[in-house]
Enzyme design. Structure first.
Site, mmCIF file in Angstrom:
data_model
loop_
_atom_site.group_PDB
_atom_site.id
_atom_site.type_symbol
_atom_site.label_atom_id
_atom_site.label_comp_id
_atom_site.label_asym_id
_atom_site.label_seq_id
_atom_site.Cartn_x
_atom_site.Cartn_y
_atom_site.Cartn_z
ATOM 1 N N TRP A 1 0.810 -1.223 0.000
ATOM 2 C CA TRP A 1 0.000 0.000 0.000
ATOM 3 C C TRP A 1 0.837 1.264 0.000
ATOM 4 O O TRP A 1 0.473 2.258 -0.651
ATOM 5 C CB TRP A 1 -0.984 -0.029 1.165
ATOM 6 C CG TRP A 1 -2.014 -1.108 0.974
ATOM 7 C CD1 TRP A 1 -2.182 -2.237 1.713
ATOM 8 C CD2 TRP A 1 -2.977 -1.181 -0.094
ATOM 9 N NE1 TRP A 1 -3.195 -3.006 1.187
ATOM 10 C CE2 TRP A 1 -3.700 -2.386 0.085
ATOM 11 C CE3 TRP A 1 -3.300 -0.352 -1.165
ATOM 12 C CZ2 TRP A 1 -4.730 -2.783 -0.769
ATOM 13 C CZ3 TRP A 1 -4.322 -0.747 -2.025
ATOM 14 C CH2 TRP A 1 -5.017 -1.934 -1.828
ATOM 15 N N ASP B 1 -0.804 6.440 6.754
ATOM 16 C CA ASP B 1 -1.968 5.621 6.445
ATOM 17 C C ASP B 1 -2.129 4.638 7.607
ATOM 18 O O ASP B 1 -1.299 3.757 7.802
ATOM 19 C CB ASP B 1 -1.729 4.877 5.121
ATOM 20 C CG ASP B 1 -2.814 3.857 4.800
ATOM 21 O OD1 ASP B 1 -3.787 3.730 5.572
ATOM 22 O OD2 ASP B 1 -2.685 3.182 3.761
ATOM 23 N N LYS C 1 -11.489 -1.674 7.623
ATOM 24 C CA LYS C 1 -10.589 -2.669 8.189
ATOM 25 C C LYS C 1 -10.763 -2.803 9.697
ATOM 26 O O LYS C 1 -10.714 -3.903 10.231
ATOM 27 C CB LYS C 1 -9.141 -2.324 7.856
ATOM 28 C CG LYS C 1 -8.871 -2.302 6.350
ATOM 29 C CD LYS C 1 -7.430 -1.975 6.054
ATOM 30 C CE LYS C 1 -7.187 -1.837 4.556
ATOM 31 N NZ LYS C 1 -7.437 -3.081 3.824
#
Length: 367
Positions: A105, A174, A198
């Protein structure tokens, strides 16, 4: 091991939500607070949704102890949208940004940011997958607009155990798969963002926490829906937000508060991940984790079966499914097995997984 147990969801996202939250949502689904309408039918400018919008922001501020000089935004576009939004809102300060790429990511985020300015990779590539290069080896650009890292790599199972020092350059993180699982010092960050799906809610909403001095300088090409300054001014209702996702997220945040807050979430996280990693050690190599011990994720635990025997891993997944243990397949880019241990996953869930792993090993390990 019986097959009548409730389904166990170890998915990486969209992921398991607390059962009591789902039951609460179910009760209110047809008639929210006796209005005779579902929340998903109501205007985003109704008094009901206006309160939910405010309550989410308040809960985030209280749980993370967010200082007064930060804005809390509720946006759309997922983490991938935030990759672009961060660059379009911040990189304009100097035209360059530093990225610490430790997995899938953060690599995608760096690639996206390169569309809008100069991206410096503070280390060209990790020495090996599943590691974080020593901080002394990082080569930072003192003129960077910001320094970016992913606190927990959902695909790769790499988590930072510390907050990187940036010598005054705004720090962006993040935290999609680690937010609300531990206490953090928000004052050390310029921006924190997290896709809710998540650890704190369903897909559709991204929580953004931004220091006020970083507002006001977006690139001209930045669409208004990604403009942090504009969204802050509009109190996250510039256009129709993901009202249902925000509503469920608010309920999850209240659930965290009722269940001991971030101290308790962190304690349970250590217990759950410790149990699973411990089972791998006890397996004598039948189960193995490819991640360096100093950066193993508490949230997403990738592992291999039988030294990476793909046929054995497929059998493992098939047998797990029969026991209603779902979404254990590793990300398509890395293979293997992955168990995600978010806040809603209980210690009892992990114990059942470990029990299955031990039984599977007894039946399939080579003598």
């Amino acid at each position: 091991m019986g097959s009548t147990q409730s389904a166990l969801n170890f998915g990486a996202g969209p992921a398991k939500l607390p059962r009591e939250v789902l039951e609460d949502v179910q009760k209110e689904f047809l008639s929210y607070q006796d209005t005779g309408m579902s929340l998903i039918e109501m205007s985003h400018r109704s008094k009901e949704y206006t309160k939910i919008n405010a309550d989410v922001q308040t809960a985030v501020r209280e749980l993370l102890q967010v200082p007064d000089n930060y804005k809390i935004l509720l946006m759309q576009g997922g983490g991938c949208g935030a990759f672009a939004a961060v660059a379009m809102n911040l990189i304009n300060r100097t035209g360059a940004a530093d990225y610490a790429v430790t997995g899938t990511w953060s690599a995608k985020a760096a690639k996206e940011a390169a569309k809008y300015g100069e991206v410096n990779l503070v280390f060209p590539k990790a020495d090996k997958p599943g590691s974080i290069p020593d901080r002394s080896t990082w080569k930072m650009n003192p003129q960077a607009s910001y320094v970016y890292y992913c606190d927990n790599e959902t695909v790769d199972g790499v988590e930072f155990s510390y907050i990187p020092e940036t010598n005054g350059v705004p720090l962006v993180s993040d935290m999609s798969s680690s937010i609300m699982s531990k206490k953090i010092d928000v004052s050390k960050f310029g921006v924190i963002f997290a896709g809710a799906q998540k650890n704190i809610g369903p897909s559709g909403v991204v929580v953004v926490i931004i220091r006020e001095d970083l507002l006001g300088n977006p690139m001209k090409c930045c669409p208004s829906v990604f403009d942090f300054t504009h969204i802050a001014k509009e109190n996250s209702v510039h256009n129709t937000p993901a009202t249902f996702s925000v509503y469920v997220t608010e309920k999850v945040l209240q659930w965290i508060k009722r269940n001991g807050g971030l101290d308790e979430m962190a304690k349970q996280s250590q217990e759950k991940s410790g149990l699973l990693y411990g089972a791998m050690v006890a397996s004598g190599g039948f189960y193995s984790c490819p991640i360096d011990e100093d950066c193993r994720s508490r949230m997403n635990v990738p592992f291999r079966v039988g030294g990476g025997d793909e046929k054995l891993e497929e059998l493992f997944l098939q047998e797990a499914e029969k026991l209603r243990m779902h979404q254990l397949k590793g990300h398509r880019s890395v293979g293997g097995i992955r168990a995600s241990l978010y806040n809603a996953v209980t210690l009892a869930d992990v114990r059942l997984l470990v029990q299955f792993m031990e039984e599977f090993q007894k039946r399939h390990a080579k003598q």
